[in-house]
Design an enzyme around this catalytic site. Structure first.
Site, PDB file in Angstrom:
ATOM      1  N   ASN A  49      -2.157  47.523 -33.994  1.00 18.80           N
ATOM      2  CA  ASN A  49      -2.581  48.849 -34.439  1.00 18.80           C
ATOM      3  C   ASN A  49      -3.796  48.789 -35.350  1.00 18.80           C
ATOM      4  O   ASN A  49      -4.754  49.552 -35.193  1.00 18.80           O
ATOM      5  CB  ASN A  49      -1.408  49.531 -35.154  1.00 18.80           C
ATOM      6  CG  ASN A  49      -1.814  50.806 -35.858  1.00 18.80           C
ATOM      7  OD1 ASN A  49      -2.093  51.813 -35.232  1.00 18.80           O
ATOM      8  ND2 ASN A  49      -1.844  50.762 -37.187  1.00 18.80           N
ATOM      9  N   ASP A 105       4.473  34.592 -37.134  1.00 17.20           N
ATOM     10  CA  ASP A 105       4.973  35.946 -36.919  1.00 17.20           C
ATOM     11  C   ASP A 105       5.557  36.132 -35.520  1.00 17.20           C
ATOM     12  O   ASP A 105       6.560  36.827 -35.350  1.00 17.20           O
ATOM     13  CB  ASP A 105       3.853  36.957 -37.145  1.00 17.20           C
ATOM     14  CG  ASP A 105       3.576  37.186 -38.622  1.00 17.20           C
ATOM     15  OD1 ASP A 105       4.390  36.742 -39.456  1.00 17.20           O
ATOM     16  OD2 ASP A 105       2.554  37.816 -38.946  1.00 17.20           O
ATOM     17  N   SER A 125      -5.983  46.360 -35.636  1.00 25.63           N
ATOM     18  CA  SER A 125      -7.129  45.872 -34.874  1.00 25.63           C
ATOM     19  C   SER A 125      -7.758  46.983 -34.036  1.00 25.63           C
ATOM     20  O   SER A 125      -8.955  46.957 -33.758  1.00 25.63           O
ATOM     21  CB  SER A 125      -6.706  44.722 -33.951  1.00 25.63           C
ATOM     22  OG  SER A 125      -6.236  43.622 -34.696  1.00 25.63           O
ATOM     23  N   ASP A 138      -8.769  52.484 -22.875  1.00 25.67           N
ATOM     24  CA  ASP A 138      -8.251  51.181 -22.448  1.00 25.67           C
ATOM     25  C   ASP A 138      -6.744  51.117 -22.620  1.00 25.67           C
ATOM     26  O   ASP A 138      -6.073  50.277 -22.019  1.00 25.67           O
ATOM     27  CB  ASP A 138      -8.895  50.056 -23.254  1.00 25.67           C
ATOM     28  CG  ASP A 138     -10.264  49.666 -22.720  1.00 25.67           C
ATOM     29  OD1 ASP A 138     -10.680  50.216 -21.680  1.00 25.67           O
ATOM     30  OD2 ASP A 138     -10.925  48.824 -23.351  1.00 25.67           O
TER      31      ASP A 138
END
Length: 254
Positions: free
Chosen positions: A158, A44, A160, A144
């Site tokens: 996203n 990817d 994850s 974060d």
């Protein structure tokens, strides 16, 4: 129509380079600007790189998985490539455009097919103010980081970060917080595809933040704007029944 002019590109991975040699020997090699189809051999990450590098050519790209993940890739096989290309279904992806301003006043423009993310670049949490279409929606997000993603990118970083998987045809973007501390339970929002999202970094010197567009980073940002760009089209080819819509559904039941 069965394509005759195929341009092959491959990642540096040995398995991809071996596939490149085999494919060129079997199907020939056409210069990319003259090709009817570009075949990308890799994973990817290499597919994203290929789409960025061939953006101006407006030539469809067919990926064959010689990498790790392969969400954007088709299965690899040496036989029957021309027939597979003739039957392949095309998906159109519109990328995001990121405009990032640094503390030094430099302005950077980047294209992202998957997502634009802001990440803390030091030991302290990032403080972000979020505006949508010029209206402040959140005065202070302590986190974060945060990201904006396309439907095609919704299964990557996203997902994850516990963001939603978006249907490939949905005219929406996902805004997702990364490890939010305050508001503690805020995970993000779904926004119209036409929305412009702006992040302002609060106390940027004490709490440095970097911005990233598909792996290309800008450090010490003070503001970042993100919007979809309908004028740019990336053309991906998939085997019948294995397009992005099916893959997005399948990912939710893994």
């Amino acid at each position: 129509m069965t394509p005759q002019r195929i341009g092959f590109v491959a990642s540096p991975a040995p398995v991809a380079q071996e596939a490149l040699v085999a494919m060129e020997a079997r199907y020939g090699q056409c210069p990319l600007p003259e090709a009817e189809v570009i075949v990308a051999l890799g994973g990817d990450g290499f597919m994203l790189q290929t789409l960025h590098e061939t953006q101006s050519l407006d030539i469809p790209v067919y990926g064959m998985n010689r990498g790790t993940v392969g969400f954007l890739m088709n299965g690899y096989a040496g036989d029957g490539l021309r027939e597979r290309l003739a039957e392949a279904e095309e998906e159109i992806l519109n990328p995001l455009v990121m405009t990032a301003v640094t503390e030094a006043g430099e302005v950077f423009h980047r294209i992202a097919i998957n997502e634009v993310s802001l990440l803390r670049a030091g030991p302290q949490a990032a403080w972000l103010k979020i505006s949508v279409d010029g209206k402040v929606r959140m005065e202070e997000l302590v986190c974060d980081g945060a990201l904006v993603c396309t439907p095609a990118g919704s299964t990557a970083y996203n997902y994850s970060a516990h963001g939603p998987i978006l249907p490939i045809g949905a005219d929406v973007l996902a805004l997702t917080a990364i490890a939010p501390f305050r508001p503690r339970r805020w995970r993000g929002a779904l926004l119209p595809k036409t929305a412009t999202v702006r992040f302002d970094v609060i106390d940027a010197r004490k709490r440095p933040v970097m911005a990233d567009a598909d792996g290309r980073s800008v450090r010490d940002v003070v503001s970042v704007e993100v919007r979809s760009e309908p004028a740019i089209r990336h053309r991906l080819l998939f085997d019948p029944g294995h397009g992005l819509e099916e893959r997005l559904i399948r990912e939710q039941f893994v």
